[in-house]
Scaffold this active site. Structure first.
Site, PDB file in Angstrom:
ATOM      1  N   GLU A 104       0.826  -1.202   0.000  1.00  0.00           N
ATOM      2  CA  GLU A 104       0.000   0.000   0.000  1.00  0.00           C
ATOM      3  C   GLU A 104       0.871   1.267   0.000  1.00  0.00           C
ATOM      4  OE1 GLU A 104      -3.161  -0.208  -0.286  1.00  0.00           O
ATOM      5  OE2 GLU A 104      -3.530  -2.315   0.242  1.00  0.00           O
ATOM      6  N   ARG A 114     -17.409  -2.716   7.580  1.00  0.00           N
ATOM      7  CA  ARG A 114     -18.486  -3.546   7.041  1.00  0.00           C
ATOM      8  C   ARG A 114     -18.900  -4.609   8.039  1.00  0.00           C
ATOM      9  NH1 ARG A 114     -18.253  -8.370   4.747  1.00  0.00           N
ATOM     10  NH2 ARG A 114     -15.967  -8.273   4.653  1.00  0.00           N
ATOM     11  N   CYS A 167      -6.908  -2.752   9.030  1.00  0.00           N
ATOM     12  CA  CYS A 167      -5.638  -2.628   8.296  1.00  0.00           C
ATOM     13  C   CYS A 167      -5.310  -1.162   8.051  1.00  0.00           C
ATOM     14  CB  CYS A 167      -5.719  -3.374   6.964  1.00  0.00           C
ATOM     15  SG  CYS A 167      -5.720  -5.173   7.116  1.00  0.00           S
ATOM     16  N   HIS A 186      -0.566  -5.971   1.840  1.00  0.00           N
ATOM     17  CA  HIS A 186      -1.699  -6.891   1.852  1.00  0.00           C
ATOM     18  C   HIS A 186      -1.327  -8.169   1.104  1.00  0.00           C
ATOM     19  CE1 HIS A 186      -4.945  -3.843   2.988  1.00  0.00           C
ATOM     20  NE2 HIS A 186      -5.190  -4.905   3.731  1.00  0.00           N
TER      21      HIS A 186
END
Length: 211
Positions: A104, A114, A167, A186
């Site tokens: 990232e 979520r 994360c 990731h």
């Protein structure tokens, strides 16, 4: 060293070892801080976390640096709080529903869950730090490292979206709260062949960028 089929890998390993030997011959005794590599515990009622599997497979030394491993809770805020100590660089590992390893570049100042974390927290459209910057961008040259690795045949892609779950939360808090370089990588939930090797190589190259 063993030959992996990639000349650049072996060359970098030999170069790192030669530099270390020269430093010893010159009488250099300055303590080099270890690098920290973390992974997350399982979450969402699952028994494993792909980042755990990768962390366990990493060697004790990479890029001429000692490696310290740490497991983090999948809890907003607490994962970042668990990281203490002095490190030369910090590498955070997490899992994502992607096909390849994806380092990232950026973390956003946003919590949008979520599903609940492992303590039942499920924030919606909340800032991580109300007074903090809009985003944290790693100082590690992710694009350059990934381009080099792609040329060498590694399955790896740059990501500019770390999500909005734990994360991203951890990447943002650790990145904005430390003066050392911080990276987030990731890994796919269903680990493809050589994913751990890809992570290892990325970390090695990132450590070599340190001035």
């Amino acid at each position: 060293p063993w030959y992996t089929g990639r000349f650049s890998d072996v060359y970098d390993q030999i170069l790192s070892g030669c530099r270390g030997l020269l430093d010893q011959c010159r009488g250099k005794k300055a303590e080099i801080l270890p690098a920290l590599v973390t992974a997350f515990e399982p979450f969402d009622s699952r028994e494993t976390n792909a980042s755990q599997e990768v962390l366990r497979s990493l060697p004790d030394r990479m890029g001429g640096r000692r490696i310290h491993r740490m497991m983090l809770p999948v809890v907003f805020g607490k994962a970042a709080e668990a990281i203490r100590g002095s490190w030369s660089q910090i590498f955070l590992l997490g899992e994502a529903g992607r096909k390849t390893v994806t380092p990232e570049t950026t973390a956003r100042n946003l919590r949008q869950a979520r599903i609940p974390d492992n303590e039942g927290n499920q924030p919606e459209n909340a800032l991580i730090r109300p007074e903090g910057p809009e985003e944290y961008r790693t100082v590690i040259p992710v694009e350059d490292i990934v381009a080099r690795m792609q040329t060498d045949g590694y399955a790896i892609e740059v990501s500019n979206d770390a999500g909005t779950f734990v994360c991203n939360d951890t990447f943002y808090l650790v990145g904005t709260g430390n003066r050392v370089p911080v990276s987030f990588i990731h890994v796919p939930v269903s680990l493809p062949n050589r994913a751990a090797e890809t992570v290892r190589r990325f970390i090695e190259l990132a450590l070599q960028t340190e001035k």
